[in-house]
Scaffold this motif. Sequence first.
Motif, PDB file in Angstrom:
ATOM      1  N   GLU A  16       0.826  -1.205   0.000  1.00 24.69           N
ATOM      2  CA  GLU A  16       0.000   0.000   0.000  1.00 24.69           C
ATOM      3  C   GLU A  16       0.859   1.254   0.000  1.00 24.69           C
ATOM      4  OE1 GLU A  16      -2.947   2.027   3.219  1.00 24.69           O
ATOM      5  OE2 GLU A  16      -3.237  -0.118   2.854  1.00 24.69           O
ATOM      6  N   PHE A  17       0.433   2.249  -0.795  1.00 28.33           N
ATOM      7  CA  PHE A  17       1.089   3.549  -0.781  1.00 28.33           C
ATOM      8  C   PHE A  17       0.063   4.638  -1.054  1.00 28.33           C
ATOM      9  CE2 PHE A  17       1.449   2.008  -5.129  1.00 28.33           C
ATOM     10  CZ  PHE A  17       1.221   3.129  -5.922  1.00 28.33           C
ATOM     11  N   VAL A  18       0.456   5.876  -0.762  1.00 25.85           N
ATOM     12  CA  VAL A  18      -0.408   7.030  -0.994  1.00 25.85           C
ATOM     13  C   VAL A  18       0.272   7.926  -2.019  1.00 25.85           C
ATOM     14  CG1 VAL A  18      -1.457   9.074   0.035  1.00 25.85           C
ATOM     15  CG2 VAL A  18      -1.392   6.935   1.317  1.00 25.85           C
ATOM     16  N   VAL A  19      -0.467   8.288  -3.035  1.00 30.50           N
ATOM     17  CA  VAL A  19       0.050   9.176  -4.076  1.00 30.50           C
ATOM     18  C   VAL A  19      -0.849  10.410  -4.161  1.00 30.50           C
ATOM     19  CG1 VAL A  19      -1.205   7.992  -5.945  1.00 30.50           C
ATOM     20  CG2 VAL A  19       0.828   9.329  -6.472  1.00 30.50           C
ATOM     21  N   ILE A  20      -0.232  11.562  -4.285  1.00 25.47           N
ATOM     22  CA  ILE A  20      -0.952  12.812  -4.546  1.00 25.47           C
ATOM     23  C   ILE A  20      -0.482  13.280  -5.913  1.00 25.47           C
ATOM     24  CG2 ILE A  20      -1.393  15.182  -3.821  1.00 25.47           C
ATOM     25  CD1 ILE A  20      -0.695  14.262  -0.947  1.00 25.47           C
ATOM     26  N   PHE A  21      -1.424  13.538  -6.790  1.00 21.58           N
ATOM     27  CA  PHE A  21      -1.075  13.907  -8.160  1.00 21.58           C
ATOM     28  C   PHE A  21      -2.079  14.905  -8.711  1.00 21.58           C
ATOM     29  CE2 PHE A  21      -3.819  10.257  -8.274  1.00 21.58           C
ATOM     30  CZ  PHE A  21      -4.663  10.453  -9.346  1.00 21.58           C
ATOM     31  N   THR A  22      -1.718  15.533  -9.802  1.00 20.47           N
ATOM     32  CA  THR A  22      -2.600  16.454 -10.498  1.00 20.47           C
ATOM     33  C   THR A  22      -3.316  15.692 -11.605  1.00 20.47           C
ATOM     34  OG1 THR A  22      -1.074  18.268 -10.044  1.00 20.47           O
ATOM     35  CG2 THR A  22      -2.728  18.639 -11.750  1.00 20.47           C
ATOM     36  N   ALA A  55     -11.836   3.255  -3.196  1.00 18.57           N
ATOM     37  CA  ALA A  55     -12.932   3.146  -4.159  1.00 18.57           C
ATOM     38  C   ALA A  55     -13.183   1.698  -4.579  1.00 18.57           C
ATOM     39  CB  ALA A  55     -12.642   3.993  -5.396  1.00 18.57           C
ATOM     40  N   GLY A  56     -12.179   0.827  -4.373  1.00  9.78           N
ATOM     41  CA  GLY A  56     -12.339  -0.576  -4.746  1.00  9.78           C
ATOM     42  C   GLY A  56     -12.356  -0.813  -6.244  1.00  9.78           C
ATOM     43  N   GLY A  57     -11.607  -0.010  -6.991  1.00 10.17           N
ATOM     44  CA  GLY A  57     -11.561  -0.179  -8.438  1.00 10.17           C
ATOM     45  C   GLY A  57     -10.224   0.240  -9.010  1.00 10.17           C
ATOM     46  N   TRP A  58     -10.016  -0.088 -10.270  1.00 10.42           N
ATOM     47  CA  TRP A  58      -8.772   0.259 -10.950  1.00 10.42           C
ATOM     48  C   TRP A  58      -8.771   1.720 -11.368  1.00 10.42           C
ATOM     49  CZ3 TRP A  58      -4.681  -2.710 -10.729  1.00 10.42           C
ATOM     50  CH2 TRP A  58      -4.855  -4.061 -10.453  1.00 10.42           C
ATOM     51  N   ARG A  59      -7.664   2.373 -11.110  1.00 10.96           N
ATOM     52  CA  ARG A  59      -7.439   3.760 -11.507  1.00 10.96           C
ATOM     53  C   ARG A  59      -6.018   3.838 -12.048  1.00 10.96           C
ATOM     54  NH1 ARG A  59     -11.981   3.103 -10.215  1.00 10.96           N
ATOM     55  NH2 ARG A  59     -13.290   4.361  -8.870  1.00 10.96           N
ATOM     56  N   SER A  60      -5.616   5.014 -12.496  1.00 11.63           N
ATOM     57  CA  SER A  60      -4.244   5.202 -12.947  1.00 11.63           C
ATOM     58  C   SER A  60      -3.820   6.638 -12.694  1.00 11.63           C
ATOM     59  CB  SER A  60      -4.096   4.855 -14.428  1.00 11.63           C
ATOM     60  OG  SER A  60      -4.877   5.726 -15.213  1.00 11.63           O
ATOM     61  N   PHE A  61      -2.513   6.841 -12.696  1.00 11.25           N
ATOM     62  CA  PHE A  61      -1.979   8.191 -12.589  1.00 11.25           C
ATOM     63  C   PHE A  61      -0.748   8.289 -13.465  1.00 11.25           C
ATOM     64  CE2 PHE A  61      -0.025   5.819  -9.123  1.00 11.25           C
ATOM     65  CZ  PHE A  61       1.315   6.155  -9.222  1.00 11.25           C
ATOM     66  N   ASN A  62      -0.431   9.518 -13.859  1.00  7.76           N
ATOM     67  CA  ASN A  62       0.725   9.780 -14.706  1.00  7.76           C
ATOM     68  C   ASN A  62       1.898  10.174 -13.809  1.00  7.76           C
ATOM     69  OD1 ASN A  62       2.637  11.094 -16.467  1.00  7.76           O
ATOM     70  ND2 ASN A  62       1.010  11.222 -17.980  1.00  7.76           N
ATOM     71  N   VAL A  63       3.037   9.510 -13.946  1.00  8.10           N
ATOM     72  CA  VAL A  63       4.187   9.786 -13.078  1.00  8.10           C
ATOM     73  C   VAL A  63       4.698  11.210 -13.242  1.00  8.10           C
ATOM     74  CG1 VAL A  63       4.923   7.378 -12.870  1.00  8.10           C
ATOM     75  CG2 VAL A  63       5.854   8.797 -14.702  1.00  8.10           C
ATOM     76  N   THR A  64       4.435  11.842 -14.374  1.00  6.23           N
ATOM     77  CA  THR A  64       4.898  13.215 -14.579  1.00  6.23           C
ATOM     78  C   THR A  64       4.039  14.220 -13.820  1.00  6.23           C
ATOM     79  OG1 THR A  64       3.574  13.576 -16.579  1.00  6.23           O
ATOM     80  CG2 THR A  64       5.780  12.633 -16.874  1.00  6.23           C
ATOM     81  N   LYS A  65       2.908  13.777 -13.281  1.00  4.71           N
ATOM     82  CA  LYS A  65       1.984  14.654 -12.553  1.00  4.71           C
ATOM     83  C   LYS A  65       1.990  14.409 -11.047  1.00  4.71           C
ATOM     84  CE  LYS A  65       0.269  16.227 -16.456  1.00  4.71           C
ATOM     85  NZ  LYS A  65       0.295  17.606 -16.873  1.00  4.71           N
ATOM     86  N   VAL A  66       2.885  13.549 -10.562  1.00  5.86           N
ATOM     87  CA  VAL A  66       2.924  13.198  -9.145  1.00  5.86           C
ATOM     88  C   VAL A  66       3.542  14.331  -8.327  1.00  5.86           C
ATOM     89  CG1 VAL A  66       3.950  11.625  -7.450  1.00  5.86           C
ATOM     90  CG2 VAL A  66       2.967  10.725  -9.549  1.00  5.86           C
ATOM     91  N   LEU A  67       2.852  14.695  -7.238  1.00  4.56           N
ATOM     92  CA  LEU A  67       3.333  15.716  -6.321  1.00  4.56           C
ATOM     93  C   LEU A  67       3.976  15.084  -5.089  1.00  4.56           C
ATOM     94  CD1 LEU A  67       0.191  18.005  -6.506  1.00  4.56           C
ATOM     95  CD2 LEU A  67       2.341  18.273  -7.765  1.00  4.56           C
ATOM     96  N   SER A  68       3.451  13.909  -4.673  1.00  4.34           N
ATOM     97  CA  SER A  68       3.964  13.212  -3.495  1.00  4.34           C
ATOM     98  C   SER A  68       3.673  11.728  -3.635  1.00  4.34           C
ATOM     99  CB  SER A  68       3.274  13.778  -2.244  1.00  4.34           C
ATOM    100  OG  SER A  68       3.568  13.014  -1.105  1.00  4.34           O
ATOM    101  N   LEU A  69       4.581  10.912  -3.121  1.00  3.49           N
ATOM    102  CA  LEU A  69       4.422   9.455  -3.181  1.00  3.49           C
ATOM    103  C   LEU A  69       5.108   8.872  -1.962  1.00  3.49           C
ATOM    104  CD1 LEU A  69       3.640   6.943  -5.052  1.00  3.49           C
ATOM    105  CD2 LEU A  69       6.051   6.952  -5.645  1.00  3.49           C
ATOM    106  N   GLU A  70       4.332   8.193  -1.112  1.00  2.00           N
ATOM    107  CA  GLU A  70       4.879   7.626   0.114  1.00  2.00           C
ATOM    108  C   GLU A  70       4.277   6.256   0.385  1.00  2.00           C
ATOM    109  OE1 GLU A  70       7.317   9.011   1.861  1.00  2.00           O
ATOM    110  OE2 GLU A  70       7.309  10.779   0.544  1.00  2.00           O
ATOM    111  N   GLU A  71       5.136   5.308   0.762  1.00  2.00           N
ATOM    112  CA  GLU A  71       4.663   3.988   1.151  1.00  2.00           C
ATOM    113  C   GLU A  71       3.944   4.107   2.480  1.00  2.00           C
ATOM    114  OE1 GLU A  71       6.284  -0.572   1.836  1.00  2.00           O
ATOM    115  OE2 GLU A  71       7.693   1.005   1.319  1.00  2.00           O
ATOM    116  N   THR A  72       2.828   3.387   2.624  1.00  2.00           N
ATOM    117  CA  THR A  72       2.083   3.374   3.867  1.00  2.00           C
ATOM    118  C   THR A  72       2.749   2.403   4.829  1.00  2.00           C
ATOM    119  OG1 THR A  72       0.065   3.813   2.640  1.00  2.00           O
ATOM    120  CG2 THR A  72      -0.199   2.989   4.880  1.00  2.00           C
ATOM    121  N   VAL A  73       3.058   2.893   6.017  1.00  2.00           N
ATOM    122  CA  VAL A  73       3.672   2.031   7.031  1.00  2.00           C
ATOM    123  C   VAL A  73       2.550   1.435   7.866  1.00  2.00           C
ATOM    124  CG1 VAL A  73       5.249   1.946   8.977  1.00  2.00           C
ATOM    125  CG2 VAL A  73       5.707   3.498   7.073  1.00  2.00           C
ATOM    126  N   VAL A  74       2.509   0.104   7.895  1.00  2.00           N
ATOM    127  CA  VAL A  74       1.437  -0.594   8.601  1.00  2.00           C
ATOM    128  C   VAL A  74       1.934  -1.031   9.956  1.00  2.00           C
ATOM    129  CG1 VAL A  74      -0.179  -2.524   8.525  1.00  2.00           C
ATOM    130  CG2 VAL A  74       0.496  -1.368   6.428  1.00  2.00           C
TER     131      VAL A  74
END
Length: 74
Positions: A16-22, A55-74
């Motif tokens: 699991e990770f959290v991504v913030i993107f435009t 959301a329980g579904g497939w999504r996608s993001f563009n790596v050129t639009k990523v503002l933040s990316l962090e692995e979730t620590v469980v």
Amino acid sequence: MNNVKSKLNMIGYGKEFVVIFTKSDGTQRKMRCMMEPPKGPQKNPDVVPVMDLDAGGWRSFNVTKVLSLEETVV
């Protein structure tokens, strides 16, 4: 962009990770997700398909639009 791809490689599949993107409409989105191994060739190497865990579904993001990316620590 290379930094984002490096982080994704370090996180790997099934974690699991959290991504913030435009988004393409210019708004920001925060998504809790995970990658799974690809089942075929990638059409665009800058687009990452992920399972959106909230959301329980497939999504996608563009790596050129990523503002933040962090692995979730469980």
